[in-house]
Design a protein around this motif. Sequence first.
Motif, short mmCIF file in Angstrom:
data_model
loop_
_atom_site.label_atom_id
_atom_site.label_comp_id
_atom_site.label_asym_id
_atom_site.label_seq_id
_atom_site.Cartn_x
_atom_site.Cartn_y
_atom_site.Cartn_z
N ALA A 66 33.34 -10.91 -25.84
CA ALA A 66 34.41 -11.80 -26.29
C ALA A 66 33.91 -13.23 -26.41
CB ALA A 66 35.58 -11.73 -25.32
N GLN A 67 33.15 -13.69 -25.43
CA GLN A 67 32.63 -15.06 -25.46
C GLN A 67 31.70 -15.28 -26.64
OE1 GLN A 67 30.98 -15.40 -21.52
NE2 GLN A 67 32.98 -15.51 -20.56
N ALA A 68 30.88 -14.27 -26.95
CA ALA A 68 29.98 -14.39 -28.10
C ALA A 68 30.78 -14.50 -29.40
CB ALA A 68 29.05 -13.19 -28.17
N ALA A 69 31.84 -13.70 -29.52
CA ALA A 69 32.68 -13.72 -30.72
C ALA A 69 33.41 -15.06 -30.87
CB ALA A 69 33.68 -12.57 -30.68
N LEU A 70 33.94 -15.56 -29.76
CA LEU A 70 34.67 -16.83 -29.80
C LEU A 70 33.73 -17.99 -30.15
CD1 LEU A 70 36.95 -16.25 -26.69
CD2 LEU A 70 37.71 -16.42 -29.08
N ALA A 71 32.50 -17.91 -29.68
CA ALA A 71 31.52 -18.96 -30.00
C ALA A 71 31.16 -18.94 -31.48
CB ALA A 71 30.27 -18.79 -29.15
N ALA A 72 31.23 -17.75 -32.11
CA ALA A 72 30.89 -17.62 -33.53
C ALA A 72 31.94 -18.25 -34.44
CB ALA A 72 30.69 -16.15 -33.89
N VAL A 73 33.18 -18.35 -33.93
CA VAL A 73 34.26 -18.98 -34.70
C VAL A 73 34.90 -20.03 -33.78
CG1 VAL A 73 36.39 -18.64 -36.03
CG2 VAL A 73 34.67 -16.81 -35.93
N PRO A 74 34.34 -21.24 -33.75
CA PRO A 74 34.83 -22.28 -32.83
C PRO A 74 36.33 -22.54 -32.98
CG PRO A 74 32.76 -22.94 -33.83
CD PRO A 74 33.19 -21.69 -34.54
N GLY A 75 36.99 -22.69 -31.84
CA GLY A 75 38.42 -22.98 -31.83
C GLY A 75 39.30 -21.77 -32.04
N SER A 76 38.70 -20.57 -32.04
CA SER A 76 39.47 -19.35 -32.29
C SER A 76 40.02 -18.74 -31.00
CB SER A 76 38.61 -18.31 -33.02
OG SER A 76 37.50 -17.94 -32.21
N THR A 77 40.89 -17.76 -31.16
CA THR A 77 41.49 -17.03 -30.05
C THR A 77 41.28 -15.55 -30.27
OG1 THR A 77 43.20 -18.73 -29.80
CG2 THR A 77 43.65 -16.58 -28.80
N LEU A 78 40.86 -14.83 -29.25
CA LEU A 78 40.64 -13.40 -29.37
C LEU A 78 41.97 -12.66 -29.39
CD1 LEU A 78 37.95 -11.23 -27.77
CD2 LEU A 78 40.32 -10.53 -27.48
N ILE A 79 42.11 -11.73 -30.36
CA ILE A 79 43.33 -10.93 -30.43
C ILE A 79 43.05 -9.43 -30.31
CG2 ILE A 79 44.62 -12.63 -31.78
CD1 ILE A 79 44.06 -10.78 -34.27
N SER A 80 41.79 -9.03 -30.44
CA SER A 80 41.47 -7.60 -30.34
C SER A 80 39.99 -7.40 -30.03
CB SER A 80 41.82 -6.89 -31.66
OG SER A 80 41.47 -5.52 -31.59
N LYS A 97 42.68 -21.37 -35.81
CA LYS A 97 43.89 -22.16 -35.58
C LYS A 97 44.91 -22.01 -36.71
CE LYS A 97 41.63 -25.57 -32.66
NZ LYS A 97 41.23 -26.98 -32.48
N ASP A 98 44.43 -21.74 -37.93
CA ASP A 98 45.35 -21.59 -39.06
C ASP A 98 45.88 -20.16 -39.19
OD1 ASP A 98 43.09 -20.26 -39.90
OD2 ASP A 98 43.03 -21.20 -41.90
N GLY A 99 45.47 -19.27 -38.29
CA GLY A 99 45.95 -17.89 -38.33
C GLY A 99 45.04 -16.94 -39.08
N THR A 100 43.92 -17.45 -39.59
CA THR A 100 42.99 -16.58 -40.32
C THR A 100 42.24 -15.68 -39.35
OG1 THR A 100 42.68 -18.25 -42.04
CG2 THR A 100 40.99 -16.54 -41.86
N GLU A 101 42.17 -14.38 -39.66
CA GLU A 101 41.50 -13.42 -38.80
C GLU A 101 40.04 -13.25 -39.21
OE1 GLU A 101 41.69 -8.66 -37.83
OE2 GLU A 101 43.58 -9.70 -38.23
N HIS A 102 39.18 -13.22 -38.23
CA HIS A 102 37.75 -13.02 -38.44
C HIS A 102 37.31 -11.81 -37.61
CE1 HIS A 102 37.52 -17.14 -40.13
NE2 HIS A 102 38.38 -17.41 -39.17
N GLN A 103 36.51 -10.95 -38.22
CA GLN A 103 36.06 -9.74 -37.54
C GLN A 103 34.54 -9.73 -37.42
OE1 GLN A 103 37.90 -5.99 -38.69
NE2 GLN A 103 35.92 -4.99 -38.60
N MET A 104 34.04 -9.20 -36.30
CA MET A 104 32.59 -9.11 -36.11
C MET A 104 32.26 -8.01 -35.11
SD MET A 104 32.44 -12.66 -34.03
CE MET A 104 34.02 -13.12 -34.78
N ASP A 105 30.99 -7.62 -35.09
CA ASP A 105 30.48 -6.66 -34.13
C ASP A 105 29.55 -7.39 -33.17
OD1 ASP A 105 31.84 -4.58 -35.35
OD2 ASP A 105 30.12 -3.96 -36.55
N VAL A 106 29.68 -7.07 -31.89
CA VAL A 106 28.86 -7.71 -30.86
C VAL A 106 28.13 -6.64 -30.06
CG1 VAL A 106 28.88 -9.21 -28.82
CG2 VAL A 106 30.51 -9.62 -30.70
N GLU A 107 26.84 -6.86 -29.83
CA GLU A 107 26.04 -5.95 -29.01
C GLU A 107 25.21 -6.78 -28.04
OE1 GLU A 107 22.76 -2.33 -29.39
OE2 GLU A 107 23.36 -3.44 -31.17
#
Length: 200
Positions: A66-80, A97-107
């Motif tokens: 989760a921390q890696a994903a949040l760092a990839a999109v600064p100012g974002s909030t994890l929802i899933s 912050k504007d509600g745009t969803e970003h998806q990624m894979d973390v390993e």
Amino acid sequence: MNKTIVGALVGATVLAGGCGTVLREVERLSVQSSPTLGTPTAITPTAGPTGSPSGSPGAGDLKQAAQAALAAVPGSTLISIETEQDGRIWEVQVVGKDGTEHQMDVESGKVVSGPTTEEEDAEDKAKHRERVAAATLDYAQAADKIAATVPEGRVTELNLDMEQGKTVWESDVVTPDGTKHEVVLDAATGTVTGNNGATS
């Protein structure tokens, strides 16, 4: 550290866990060598696929992903966040912050695919913002609360959603005996509103 010992341990690691774990094991053993005496100190088991020693339950790997994903999109909030490929990969969705969803894979704590931006309309973005605003518990607090609810379980999925007009954290938790629990947590109060367990 004695090179023979390192070589033997690395060889055992390859047999037990595959080549992907070798570098992490070498780094771990190097750190645990005494800098003054050059001899190994007591070795603690490394985090396994579940994110805690010897494959025991824990939310450490979930939080690391989760921390890696949040760092990839600064100012974002994890929802899933959800495990894929036997727990090696975490599929993560965050919302800006504007509600745009970003998806990624973390390993292994690193983003290996993405982030990609989901194409959504203004209504979808507004729903995301509304849920994020309603959740006083973030993903980490929710994961801790859920882990306490099913002490032997491993959280394999965590989603911010709506249920009966309330914003909730929905989760799947798997215990060592294979039982899957579906735990629902009120995202505003932290109250567990559902805990259904069924053998998989």
